[in-house]
Design an enzyme around this catalytic site. Structure first.
Site, PDB file in Angstrom:
ATOM      1  N   ASP A 173      -0.678   4.829  -6.081  1.00 45.16           N
ATOM      2  CA  ASP A 173       0.165   4.163  -5.088  1.00 45.16           C
ATOM      3  C   ASP A 173       1.573   4.002  -5.644  1.00 45.16           C
ATOM      4  O   ASP A 173       1.758   3.532  -6.772  1.00 45.16           O
ATOM      5  CB  ASP A 173      -0.419   2.784  -4.744  1.00 45.16           C
ATOM      6  CG  ASP A 173       0.483   2.002  -3.808  1.00 45.16           C
ATOM      7  OD1 ASP A 173       0.527   2.350  -2.621  1.00 45.16           O
ATOM      8  OD2 ASP A 173       1.160   1.066  -4.278  1.00 45.16           O
TER       9      ASP A 173
ATOM     10  N   ASP B 108       2.761   7.150   0.775  1.00 40.34           N
ATOM     11  CA  ASP B 108       2.983   6.620  -0.565  1.00 40.34           C
ATOM     12  C   ASP B 108       1.700   6.412  -1.364  1.00 40.34           C
ATOM     13  O   ASP B 108       1.704   5.713  -2.381  1.00 40.34           O
ATOM     14  CB  ASP B 108       3.756   5.302  -0.487  1.00 40.34           C
ATOM     15  CG  ASP B 108       3.026   4.246   0.334  1.00 40.34           C
ATOM     16  OD1 ASP B 108       2.095   4.608   1.075  1.00 40.34           O
ATOM     17  OD2 ASP B 108       3.397   3.067   0.236  1.00 40.34           O
ATOM     18  N   GLU B 109       0.589   7.008  -0.937  1.00 40.59           N
ATOM     19  CA  GLU B 109      -0.671   6.813  -1.654  1.00 40.59           C
ATOM     20  C   GLU B 109      -1.538   8.061  -1.541  1.00 40.59           C
ATOM     21  O   GLU B 109      -1.607   8.680  -0.474  1.00 40.59           O
ATOM     22  CB  GLU B 109      -1.406   5.600  -1.077  1.00 40.59           C
ATOM     23  CG  GLU B 109      -2.612   5.154  -1.879  1.00 40.59           C
ATOM     24  CD  GLU B 109      -3.178   3.835  -1.381  1.00 40.59           C
ATOM     25  OE1 GLU B 109      -4.383   3.611  -1.530  1.00 40.59           O
ATOM     26  OE2 GLU B 109      -2.395   3.016  -0.845  1.00 40.59           O
TER      27      GLU B 109
END
Length: 420
Positions: A16, A114-115
């Site tokens: 993350d 974002d992960e």
């Protein structure tokens, strides 16, 4: 208690990017994401605009994702900017390219911008002595190449890697945590309230509390047969997950068996009841346009509208023969909405969802239908779809979309609902 010796023992990372959107926005301005107070908002010109991301320093002031622009203190040391979605996606692609240096594409899954997940079981020995050492290497390389800090959870499976990330890694000095099966009693079982656990929402938590289940440990020790009796297959999944067991593999890509086409929006101001007709119609036109491009008919229509005070009015109805005509769908939505909603309330959220699809080639015309009128309508819709595909959504608009209530022009050209 399950026998962990017969469970797959893999090395899965969940990575993350910390405060990703706010961090990228800081970097674009030459600011340090760790010391700067910055908020990314949907529209800096609207006081009711939603905060999409905030740096850690701004979060200390109580401003977080979902806050409103008017809640941010008017201070000279606080930066407030619009999103730049294309730049965010560019940074995400750069970070993905780094990750793919260490795993095969089939062992990589992008969970969100974002992960992402990485299964390094087969590859970590090429680059490091242990999965933990490889996590440190990847984290350092991402920071060196992009100046974005990240946190990494390591687990025997996707579930444990995700939980180790959310529960522990983000709070560790080096941003890395590792959960193995033997850690389950000490790290997993103490988790409460239950809604902190992946896959359990507030409504499910209440039902579990009624059975004396308040922690993940309680859930793990509760008889699986009773959970299956009361909740069906999801109850069995909860019991397995509470014991740290997850058999899903990144290589085995998930297939959607019950697809849907949906559109939702948080409105930038309070809307009167009559005004939401315009936005609802625009959303209906969009989802039915996408449905026609897929050459399908929808048999189930779901909609929801939310007031500024947080009350939600939702309903669904069935079209037995299926439809992909926006006008027909809108008539059904508006009729149902007028029967249940408060016509004096102010509204802030709307959503429209189409499900239960069938191929459009099975469409049947009733003996009572005007065949020529039906064919004219279908030719008109095909022409509209062709123009929108070739020239864009604004090439064909309803007159209502030229009114003040419309959000169509505002949304045109956005990426994921936000500015490029």
């Amino acid at each position: 208690m399950y026998n962990y010796h017969i469970c797959p023992q893999r090395h899965v990372f969940c990575v993350d990017q910390k405060s990703f959107f706010a961090s990228v926005s800081c970097l674009l301005k030459g600011l340090d994401p760790m010391t700067t107070k910055l908020a990314v908002v949907a529209d800096t010109k609207s006081l009711g605009s939603v905060v999409l991301a905030a740096t850690p320093e701004l979060k200390k002031l109580g401003i977080k994702t979902g806050s409103r622009l008017f809640e941010i203190p008017g201070r000279s040391d606080i930066y407030i900017i619009n999103p730049s979605m294309k730049t965010y996606l560019d940074y995400s692609a750069r970070i993905t390219a780094i990750a793919l240096k260490y795993v095969a594409p089939e062992d990589f899954h992008q969970y969100s911008v974002d992960e992402f997940f990485m299964d390094v079981t087969q590859s970590y020995r090429i680059f490091a002595d242990s999965p933990y050492a490889l996590a440190r290497r990847i984290k350092a390389e991402i920071y060196r190449e992009t100046a974005i800090d990240c946190a990494i959870g390591i687990g025997e499976n996707m579930l444990l890697s995700k939980l180790s990330l959310d529960i522990e890694a983000k709070r560790m000095p080096d941003g890395i945590a590792e959960w193995r099966y033997h850690d389950v009693p000490d790290k997993l079982w103490p988790i409460k309230p239950l809604r902190r656990f992946w896959g359990i929402n507030r409504r499910s938590e209440i039902k579990l509390n009624e059975r004396g289940i308040f922690s993940i440990g309680d859930l793990a020790r509760y008889p699986a047969a009773h959970l299956k009796r009361d909740f069906g297959a999801i109850g069995v999944d909860w019991h397995l997950h509470a014991n740290g067991i997850d058999s899903s593999l990144i290589r085995e890509k998930h297939t959607v068996h019950s697809p849907s086409i949906a559109k939702s929006q948080i409105l930038m101001r309070d809307y009167r009841f009559d005004e939401i007709y315009v936005v609802l119609l625009e959303h209906v036109d969009e989802v039915t346009h996408r449905l026609r491009l897929e050459r399908k008919l929808a048999r189930t229509v779901q909609f929801a509208v939310g007031t500024a005070e947080g009350r939600i009015y939702r309903k669904q109805f069935t079209v037995r023969e299926g439809t992909n005509d926006g006008d027909f769908v809108m008539v059904g939505i508006w009729k149902a909405l007028k029967a249940i909603a408060d016509s004096y309330a102010l509204y802030r959220t709307i959503s429209v969802t189409l499900t239960n699809f069938i191929p459009d080639k099975v469409k049947q015309i009733s003996l009572f239908d005007d065949v020529e009128a039906v064919e004219r309508r279908e030719r008109l819709l095909r022409t509209v779809d062709h123009l929108k595909v070739k020239y864009g959504q604004l090439s064909v608009m309803r007159a209502l979309s030229c009114t003040e209530a419309s959000t169509l022009k505002l949304r045109d050209g956005l990426i994921a609902g936000h500015k490029r």
